[in-house]
Enzyme design. Structure first.
Site, PDB file in Angstrom:
ATOM      1  N   ASP A   4      12.475  28.575  -6.706  1.00 31.43           N
ATOM      2  CA  ASP A   4      13.157  29.837  -7.007  1.00 31.43           C
ATOM      3  C   ASP A   4      13.068  30.255  -8.471  1.00 31.43           C
ATOM      4  OD1 ASP A   4      14.949  28.027  -8.178  1.00 31.43           O
ATOM      5  OD2 ASP A   4      16.629  29.369  -7.796  1.00 31.43           O
ATOM      6  N   GLU A   5      12.138  29.702  -9.215  1.00 29.79           N
ATOM      7  CA  GLU A   5      12.074  30.028 -10.637  1.00 29.79           C
ATOM      8  C   GLU A   5      10.649  29.867 -11.145  1.00 29.79           C
ATOM      9  OE1 GLU A   5      14.986  29.143 -14.426  1.00 29.79           O
ATOM     10  OE2 GLU A   5      14.727  27.589 -12.921  1.00 29.79           O
TER      11      GLU A   5
END
Length: 440
Positions: free
Chosen positions: A94-95
DNA sequence: TCTGGGGTCCTAGGACCC
DNA sequence: TCTGGGGTCCTAGGACCC
């Protein structure tokens, strides 16, 4: 991405939108992976024991993670990032860092901000969940900016304003400063980024060691020229299991370790790699944790070889008082194997294949496991009522809410026997409704 | 009913080598 | 007639990140 796992579940389950959602381990020793912002209000946060979260927020929905779904959503987001620049460095599902300069974006605040806002719109449209964007001249500042932007926002740090902005912040704000480093600095009277910078490199090196001290000094004074690195090969592969109850039976410990070795090799092979160093990890009843490792003469991806190395390493570990966790890892990875082909061929005939998800969920007691487990959060399909998800189960019954990501009103709830033949586990539904006839 | 799982990087001591 | 100096590899542990 904002509260990623929980946001994906809320997107998939309309009745949970705006409500506290906790995704993580459901069992007695589970921990929280992600809490929705509604759950954070109650003090629930990542890495907290799920049992404690339940005390703080008993009315939240507690869901088991669905990594394959998160991976799909992540893939869509990473695809959007790839359109911005050839230099994208994922940090997790998610990053990611994106080097906009390498993507030809004008280094002008207005232009950069426009790219960020468009990205945020595209992410929401393509996935149904929101992300936050941090824009700055270095990795550290971009990361800090994205933290400040959460949830669902964008923060741009203009060049020249960094030190003024950073100075008053707690030193924990700097990525890489965790509880231990913060405590060491606190004892030296250092609390803020400005105080860290003022301490000077020599003092930080004395307190924290060469690499960490020098690195922290650079970051605290705004120096960070680390490049965005697109693809980095994994350096190790490992698997581990925490058991619902401590293992005391030595034979069982040996069996579980062999299973872990097979799972580890399965992942190693799936990645097309082999490795030279085998590591086992043992966490005992009192949470004390040790590792033992052995380096082979050459890299292997042979399950029998890894199993045997793991067994040798276990022989030197006392497990009589109970084992909470076992792990097996392989490091020293190579892209090829230079082992005796004979040995490999022989092993291939005897070794059972242990590829990832082949085995269905086992029941806790590991007995005759014909009972289906309905874990909260998983998708199901009913022969007459259609798609839904498990709200909870127990006492031989399973409760299902029938709704899909695009359902307008919260779905109806029905309860069935766990053995109801009309009810089947189902694959996750995509979060964005496929457009019929779009030609895609 | 405390404390997951999968990673990365660093340190420090001993072995070993030139 | 005490104790060199570097380099690399291996092992174990710890901090940190998501």
């Amino acid at each position: 991405m904002d509260a990623f796992y929980a946001s994906v579940e809320q997107a998939a389950k309309p009745s949970l939108r705006g409500k506290p959602v906790v995704v993580g381990g459901i069992g007695p020793r589970g921990v929280v992976a992600t809490a929705s912002y509604e759950a954070r209000v109650f003090g629930v946060h990542s890495a907290m024991a799920t049992a404690q979260a339940r005390r703080l927020c008993p009315n939240a929905a507690y869901l088991t993670p669905r990594f394959s779904l998160y991976q799909k959503v992540s893939g869509v987001v990473m695809g959007l990032l790839a359109e911005l620049s050839p230099l994208v460095e994922p940090l997790s599902l998610d990053e990611a860092f994106v080097d906009l300069e390498a993507g030809g974006v004008e280094p002008d605040p207005a232009a950069v901000r426009a790219v960020g806002e468009r990205l945020r719109r595209d992410i929401l449209a393509a996935t149904g969940v929101s992300g936050s964007v941090g824009l700055a001249g270095s990795k550290m500042l971009a990361k800090i900016a994205s933290e400040q932007a959460k949830p669902d926002g964008l923060v741009l740090i203009e060049p020249g304003t960094e030190l003024e902005l950073l100075g008053p912040m707690p030193v924990r704000t700097i990525p890489g400063v965790g509880p231990a480093t913060a405590e060491t600095l606190r004892r030296a009277g250092i609390h803020t980024v400005a105080e860290t910078a003022e301490a000077g490199e020599a003092e930080l090196v004395r307190l924290l060691g060469k690499a960490h001290g020098a690195g922290l000094h650079a970051l605290a004074t705004g120096h960070d020229d680390r490049p965005v690195v697109a693809e980095r090969d994994a350096k190790s592969v490992s698997v581990e299991d925490t058991f619902a109850e401590d293992l005391t039976d030595r034979t069982r410990v040996q069996l579980e370790l062999a299973r872990l070795a097979d799972r580890c090799v399965g992942r190693l092979r799936a990645a097309g790699r082999s490795g030279r160093t085998v590591v086992i990890k043992v966490r005992r009843y009192d949470f004390s944790t040790l590792t033992r490792s052995e380096t082979l003469r050459g890299p292997t991806d042979d399950p029998a070889v890894v199993r045997e190395a793991a067994a040798r390493l276990l022989a030197g570990v006392d497990t009589t008082e109970g084992v909470r966790l076992l792990g097996v890892g392989v490091s020293g990875l190579a892209d090829y194997t230079q082992e005796d082909l004979f040995a490999q061929a022989a092993a291939a005939e005897t070794a059972p294949e242990a590829e990832g998800s082949a085995a269905p969920e086992r029941t806790e007691d590991d007995g005759a496991s014909s009972v289906r487990r309905w874990l909260p959060g998983l998708d199901v399909v009913h022969r007459e009522l259609g798609r839904g998800w498990v709200q909870g189960s127990g006492l031989g019954r399973v409760t299902v809410r029938f709704e899909e990501p695009w359902s307008v009103v919260p779905g109806r709830v029905r309860t069935f026997g766990v053995d109801d033949p009309d009810l089947e586990p189902a694959e996750p539904v995509p979060l964005i409704r496929p457009v019929v006839g779009s030609g895609c």
